[in-house]
Design a protein around this motif. Structure first.
Motif: not given
Length: 206
Positions: A32-34, A73-74, A40-42, A67-68
């Motif tokens: 689910a995270w992936r 990343v935003v 979201a563009g990570a 993670i941000c």
């Protein structure tokens, strides 16, 4: 592989993490995270399996903020964490999860009315559905989530609240945890901790 060394000592309160401690749901959470992070563009290198497991027990929002900051990343932490939760629930409905026998059998051995609680980084809807999917929802009338406290793991807030609701002093409680943030939270709460090991093959399985 023996995943947990069960305590022989008796405690006034037994507090369990959920994912990876009572239920083998971590691979599904990772999937689910992936999906949510990709949407979201990570970058792909953000949140690979070892890093995912190192964040076990943290709230989804705290994971996104982590993670941000780490990868520059935003992302909207609320939107991404909500998407991750919704994705997990969809996967859970389709694929299901199984209980971890060593810990669940131990809970059952404590008997009806035992002072047991769950303190999980999952929000309540996901926690309840995970317990139901694993067939163990009736074992835990008391569930504490990040919604109930000001600070999630590794802060001790959830464990302290669980102890309070069990009517037990923190020093008389034991925590069962599989991830470092939860183990740190147990120590900060002044509680003993039993580590539930993650099988090495899980890092390749997910």
């Amino acid at each position: 592989m023996k995943r947990v060394l069960l305590p022989e000592k008796k405690y006034a309160g037994y507090i369990f993490d959920l994912d990876g401690t009572l239920v083998d749901s971590m691979p599904l959470h990772y999937k689910a995270w992936r999906l949510a992070l990709e949407k979201a563009g990570a970058p792909y290198e953000a949140f690979l399996p070892e890093e995912f497991y190192s964040c076990g027990g943290k709230s989804a929002r705290d994971v996104v903020l982590y993670i941000c900051e780490k990868y520059g990343v935003v992302m909207d932490p609320d939107a991404v964490s909500e998407d991750k939760r919704a994705t997990y629930l969809n996967l859970l409905e389709r694929e299901g999860v199984t209980p971890i026998p060593e810990t669940v059998d131990f809970v059952r051995s404590l008997g009806d009315g035992a002072p047991v609680a769950i303190a999980t980084g999952s929000m309540m809807p996901g926690a309840r559905m995970t317990l139901k999917s694993a067939g163990i929802e009736g074992l835990f009338p008391l569930v504490v989530t990040p919604e109930d406290v000001a600070h999630g793991k590794p802060a001790p807030d959830m464990f302290l609240l669980a102890a309070e609701r069990l009517g037990a002093s923190p020093g008389d409680c034991v925590v069962f945890e599989d991830a470092e943030p939860g183990i740190q939270a147990a120590a900060a709460a002044g509680m003993e901790c039993v580590r539930v090991e993650t099988p090495p093959e899980y890092l390749t399985r997910i």
